[in-house]
Design an enzyme around this catalytic site. Structure first.
Site, short mmCIF file in Angstrom:
data_model
loop_
_atom_site.label_atom_id
_atom_site.label_comp_id
_atom_site.label_asym_id
_atom_site.label_seq_id
_atom_site.Cartn_x
_atom_site.Cartn_y
_atom_site.Cartn_z
CD GLU A 226 -2.88 1.21 2.44
OE1 GLU A 226 -3.47 0.21 2.74
OE2 GLU A 226 -3.47 2.42 2.75
NE ARG A 304 -9.36 0.64 8.49
CZ ARG A 304 -10.73 0.55 8.00
NH1 ARG A 304 -11.57 -0.43 8.78
NH2 ARG A 304 -11.35 1.14 7.13
CD GLU A 707 -8.49 -4.15 5.02
OE1 GLU A 707 -9.44 -3.59 4.81
OE2 GLU A 707 -7.52 -3.96 5.57
#
Ligand code: MTE
Ligand code: LUZ
Ligand code: MOS
Length: 770
Positions: A226, A304, A707
């Site tokens: 990423e 997160r 995910e």
């Protein structure tokens, strides 16, 4: 529809960066990493390497023409080190040579002298030293401090969670090709072409439009590309800039493992208060994230952890604290779940501790506290449906938790040294990038006059089936067969400013953008049909099975005729679609908002068996009920569920990162880093999908899948702990993952055993003897 690449993958014909035909004059690049974890560079002498066979250039920081800075969120990461090194493997210099082996051989001739400095590898120590990245943050719901008085019991504890290697099959790599007028074309194995474009432009000191990044597919990313594909692409571009030749950089597996960041290890302290009937009333947790040497995506990952700190439960009073702690390890980065799994492990551990205190099962507490429709998360968003409870009750109905638990209990009664354990793991995962701005995507669709269609999006195929999904969505929306669709490479000249392919949102975002583009073309084509067929109502024209219909009846025209007529009428057969997820926002001052378009829910149940004399174990079963919405391609999505589960199981059990005291990575090859294999997977793996579960926010009612299934794997940790407790109720079990067979053995046999288990107990020394 099959996975579109199935045949070419199996035949080995699918092309990755290194499979494209090589330009005859292409050079190869090798990277010298720092030999120590922290220190100041006294001298760096490149001259020895420049004299080696085949070497064309040896470059270090002062050869960077632009800005030697690649930090994506916080500018704290140099492409090549200048004065100080911060972790073992940090790129110091590069050798460019005619051949891969010549480039690598010359590395040892670079002389570097470093004055070593003290290192920190423990996040708590970094926190005490005040060495944190960005600001520590806290989410608050209700009033925790005054809620303790209402609790019948309060438990506290500590969790330690290790990181995880991505082990994408294709290691980091890029090929850079210099073009005229300071241009550069880069083929990169990246989840984020725009991140590569931006960083390469900065490093070379040119505008974004001088850099073109092209990606066909990745041999896996899992978050590891990423952001961390960027340095390697920039180094290849730097070498191409200086030599004027195409340059390829391929990291050997060993270097990839040493030099790149992993999932963030965390350490956490929890305090959970409950009523005596198991209602969770107050939760106070502090997460210390081991961020590694630079920020990378750590602040977003930490965010997160905050969002998923209470998993799928409603806790009326919660305080969730987290901080990114800087250490002398490689900068840790995105990994499937992106901080969510770490947050969930801690609340699941707190529930395990509470179950012991209340002498009940974990499931009793879990079930009682599952989210209901209209419950509020600690970040202000309301749950909009009751699927958390639905997946639990459908799993309980289908698999019968009571019977499974009873079977385990009876087995344990009859066996001394072999014990079984059972556990359930509910998962609730938010879909959308938590950085709201990233929730946008573009798609470019061309229809050619033979009726074939070219689709470009900002999404990356990394094995998850994005290409298959895009082809399916484009074909379905145009009413034609998938054979007519070609999904193009992902290229920054066709799609500008693309977000990374991440956060499980790639099909949602790029699929919706594709639907907008094909919708524009369809509107134009319908107008063409109306005019040429002398009809009057556009909304009555449809295309199905490549036939043009009016009020559902054939008009005699097919797709190709319609397209050709549009061309001769000089009607545009190309369109660009842009999608931005509606109604999401987040206020970082208040730590409140509606960050997620929706949530994905599911529940998994596990049975395990432990050989308590050896510490070895196996996973007997994994049984899931998962919410896919209305899947675009059920087979592809089932692949994602099984793959995600495997990765989660590995993280919780076998995959152990080992660093020595000097910050050197020991588990730096696939001989010392143990991955789960097909034999390790549960003997019974049952996946049921929630039915009648349309999702209005996803293309054709689908839900993101990438995910969330990883987090089911957390359940196996608690199944193992339960089995261990049946063998030795007094064992001092730690919330310390992964729970490797070695740890199982040590934790089982270091505490005193209760009398009824004495029979089964053999001194560890004797075990060794036998
Ligand atoms: N599946 C495969 N085969 N390979 C991968 O690299 N990455 C995972 C997941 N599944 C990955 C994968 C991660 S981390 C994410 S965020 C999503 O796929 C990204 O793709 P999606 O947004 O299309 O789900
Ligand atoms: N990447 C990111 C992610 O930049 N933001 C996110 O919210 C996210 N979530 C999951 C995985 N990658
Ligand atoms: Mo996935 S961690 O969002 O690349």
């Amino acid at each position: 529809m099959k996975h579109i690449d199935a045949v070419s993958h199996v035949r080995g014909e699918s092309q990755y960066v290194d499979d494209m035909p090589q330009p005859a004059d292409m050079l190869h690049l090798a990277v010298l990493g720092s030999p120590v974890a922290h220190g100041t560079i006294r001298s760096l002498d490149l001259s020895g390497a420049t004299k080696c066979r085949g070497v064309v250039a040896v470059l270090s920081a002062h050869h960077v023409p632009g800005d030697n800075q690649i930090g994506p969120i916080i500018p704290d990461e140099l492409l090549l080190v200048e004065e100080e090194v911060h972790f073992v493997g940090e790129p110091v210099a590069i050798v460019v040579a005619d051949r891969f082996d010549n480039a690598h051989k010359a590395l040892s001739k670079i002389k570097i002298e470093i004055d070593e400095l003290p290192i920190v590898t423990d996040p708590r120590e970094a926190f005490e030293n005040g060495d944190i990245i960005g600001a520590a943050r806290t989410f608050v719901l209700g009033d925790v401090d005054s809620a303790w008085d209402d609790c019948d019991i309060v438990v506290t504890g500590r969790c330690d969670l290790a990181g995880q290697e991505h082990v994408y099959l294709e290691t980091q790599r890029a090929r850079a090709i210099p073009l005229e007028s300071q241009g550069m074309r880069i083929f990169s194995s990246t989840q984020s072409p725009y991140a590569v474009q931006k960083a390469a432009a900065k490093v070379l000191g040119v505008a974004h439009h001088k850099i073109e990044v092209d990606v066909k597919r990745l041999g896996g990313g899992f978050g590891g590309k990423e952001d961390q594909a960027t340095p390697w692409a920039c180094l290849a571009a730097l070498a191409a800039w200086h030599t004027g030749k195409p340059v390829e950089l391929v990291l050997p597996r060993h270097q990839d493992m040493v030099m790149t960041g992993k999932r963030h290890p965390y350490s956490a302290d929890f305090k959970l208060g409950l009523s005596k009937d198991g209602k969770m009333l107050a939760y106070d947790v502090r997460h210390y994230q081991n961020s590694g040497a630079s920020a990378d995506l750590s602040t977003a990952v930490m965010e997160r952890t905050l969002f998923h700190g209470t998993n799928g439960y409603f806790i009326p009073n919660a305080r969730i604290f987290a901080a990114c702690c800087r250490t002398n390890l490689p900068p840790n980065t995105a990994f499937r779940g992106f901080g969510g799994p770490q947050g969930m492990f801690v609340i699941e551990s707190a529930i395990a501790e509470a179950a012991r205190a209340l002498s009940c099962s974990r499931e009793e507490i879990q079930k009682k506290n599952l989210l209901r429709d209209k419950d509020t998360f600690p970040y202000g968003q309301q749950v909009r449906d009751a699927r958390m409870r639905r997946t639990w009750s459908e799993a309980d109905k289908a698999y019968d938790f009571g019977t499974l638990r009873e079977k385990v209990r009876r087995f344990n009664e009859d066996h001394f040294e072999t014990k079984k354990g059972f556990a359930v793991m509910p998962v609730c995962f938010g879909i959308s990038f938590t950085a709201t701005a990233l929730n946008q995507a573009g798609a470019l669709v061309h229809v050619y006059t033979d009726g074939s269609v070219s689709v470009s999006t900002g999404g990356i195929e990394m094995g998850q089936g994005l290409t298959t999904n895009m082809a399916h969505i484009a074909a379905k929306s145009l009413g034609i067969g998938t054979a007519r669709i070609k999904v193009e490479t992902t290229n920054t000249t066709r799609i500008a400013n693309m977000s990374p392919s991440a956060a499980s949102a790639t099909t949602d975002l790029n699929g919706n953008a594709t639907l907008i583009a094909t919708g524009q073309i369809l509107d134009r084509l319908k107008a063409v049909a109306l005019k040429n067929l002398k009809l009057d109502q556009a909304e009555k024209v449809t295309i199905a099975d490549e036939q043009v219909l009016y009020e559902g009846r054939p008009t005699g025209w097919d797709w190709t005729r319609l397209v050709q007529t549009a061309y001769f009428n000089r009607v545009a057969l190309s369109a660009h679609g842009f999608y931005a997820t509606p109604n999401i926002w987040f206020d970082r001052e208040q730590e409140m908002g509606r960050p997620f378009a929706y949530h994905v829910f599911g529940t998994a149940a596990f049975e395990v068996t432990i050989d308590c004399l050896r510490g070895l174990y196996k996973i007997d079963s994994a049984r899931l009920v998962h919410d896919l919405g209305r899947p675009i391609n059920e087979l592809v999505d089932r692949g994602q569920i099984e793959g995600g589960l495997a990765q989660g199981l590995g993280w919780m059990t076998l995959e152990e990162l080992k660093f020595d005291d000097s910050g050197r990575y020991l588990s730096n090859s696939l001989a010392t880093y143990k991955l789960p294999d097909v034999y390790f997977m549960p003997d019974i793996l049952e996946v049921r999908l929630l039915e009648d579960a349309d999702n209005p926010a996803g293309p054709y009612g689908s839900k993101a899948v990438g995910e969330p299934p990883l987090m089911y794997g957390i359940g196996v940790f608690f199944a193992l702990q339960n089995a261990m407790r049946s063998f030795n109720p007094d064992a001092d079990l730690k919330y310390d993952a992964p729970l490797t067979p070695e740890k199982v053995l040590m934790q089982l046999h270091t505490a005193s055993l209760s009398p009824e288990n004495k029979l089964a107990y053999i001194e560890p020394e004797k075990v060794k003897h036998e």
